[in-house]
Write a protein that holds these residues in place. Structure first.
Motif, PDB file in Angstrom:
ATOM      1  N   GLU A   1       0.824  -1.202   0.000  1.00  0.00           N
ATOM      2  CA  GLU A   1       0.000   0.000   0.000  1.00  0.00           C
ATOM      3  C   GLU A   1       0.862   1.257   0.000  1.00  0.00           C
ATOM      4  O   GLU A   1       0.549   2.237  -0.686  1.00  0.00           O
ATOM      5  CB  GLU A   1      -0.947  -0.013   1.190  1.00  0.00           C
ATOM      6  CG  GLU A   1      -2.021  -1.086   1.090  1.00  0.00           C
ATOM      7  CD  GLU A   1      -2.751  -1.342   2.397  1.00  0.00           C
ATOM      8  OE1 GLU A   1      -2.477  -0.645   3.407  1.00  0.00           O
ATOM      9  OE2 GLU A   1      -3.601  -2.254   2.416  1.00  0.00           O
TER      10      GLU A   1
ATOM     11  N   ASP B   1       2.278   1.576  -3.496  1.00  0.00           N
ATOM     12  CA  ASP B   1       1.214   2.036  -4.406  1.00  0.00           C
ATOM     13  C   ASP B   1       0.949   3.528  -4.240  1.00  0.00           C
ATOM     14  O   ASP B   1       0.769   4.254  -5.232  1.00  0.00           O
ATOM     15  CB  ASP B   1      -0.070   1.249  -4.179  1.00  0.00           C
ATOM     16  CG  ASP B   1       0.028  -0.202  -4.632  1.00  0.00           C
ATOM     17  OD1 ASP B   1       0.975  -0.544  -5.380  1.00  0.00           O
ATOM     18  OD2 ASP B   1      -0.843  -0.999  -4.217  1.00  0.00           O
ATOM     19  N   ALA B   2       0.916   4.004  -2.995  1.00  0.00           N
ATOM     20  CA  ALA B   2       0.677   5.428  -2.741  1.00  0.00           C
ATOM     21  C   ALA B   2       1.828   6.270  -3.279  1.00  0.00           C
ATOM     22  O   ALA B   2       1.598   7.337  -3.880  1.00  0.00           O
ATOM     23  CB  ALA B   2       0.490   5.670  -1.241  1.00  0.00           C
TER      24      ALA B   2
ATOM     25  N   ALA C   1       1.533   6.379  -7.048  1.00  0.00           N
ATOM     26  CA  ALA C   1       0.419   7.230  -7.443  1.00  0.00           C
ATOM     27  C   ALA C   1       0.793   8.710  -7.364  1.00  0.00           C
ATOM     28  O   ALA C   1       0.370   9.510  -8.196  1.00  0.00           O
ATOM     29  CB  ALA C   1      -0.802   6.947  -6.565  1.00  0.00           C
ATOM     30  N   GLU C   2       1.608   9.056  -6.377  1.00  0.00           N
ATOM     31  CA  GLU C   2       1.974  10.461  -6.189  1.00  0.00           C
ATOM     32  C   GLU C   2       3.172  10.873  -7.027  1.00  0.00           C
ATOM     33  O   GLU C   2       3.224  11.988  -7.542  1.00  0.00           O
ATOM     34  CB  GLU C   2       2.273  10.730  -4.706  1.00  0.00           C
ATOM     35  CG  GLU C   2       2.553  12.187  -4.413  1.00  0.00           C
ATOM     36  CD  GLU C   2       2.689  12.481  -2.934  1.00  0.00           C
ATOM     37  OE1 GLU C   2       3.339  13.487  -2.602  1.00  0.00           O
ATOM     38  OE2 GLU C   2       2.145  11.714  -2.117  1.00  0.00           O
TER      39      GLU C   2
END
Length: 67
Positions: free
Chosen positions: A37, A40-41, A44-45
């Motif tokens: 997670e 993934d974050a 994404a950023e």
């Protein structure tokens, strides 16, 4: 849990350690899920992680832990 999996765990750790073994496995998986997670974050950023950085991190991990 399938009976064959239960039998395999018990053959490795004995009947008295079954719960401890399963608990540790679930906790390890939860930590891996949380790490995924975080990655993934980050992606994404900031976008994909540079492949060269991944190779360097893998090499350092291998040097430190032999895995």
């Amino acid at each position: 849990m399938p009976g064959s999996t239960i039998a395999e765990v018990r053959s490795r750790v004995g009947k008295n350690q079954f719960s401890r073994y399963v608990t540790q496995a679930v906790e390890r998986q939860l930590r891996l899920d949380m790490l995924g997670e975080v990655v993934d974050a980050y992606v994404a950023e900031h976008g994909p992680i540079d492949e060269e950085l991944i190779r360097k991190a893998e090499a350092e991990w291998h040097d430190a832990f032999g895995e």
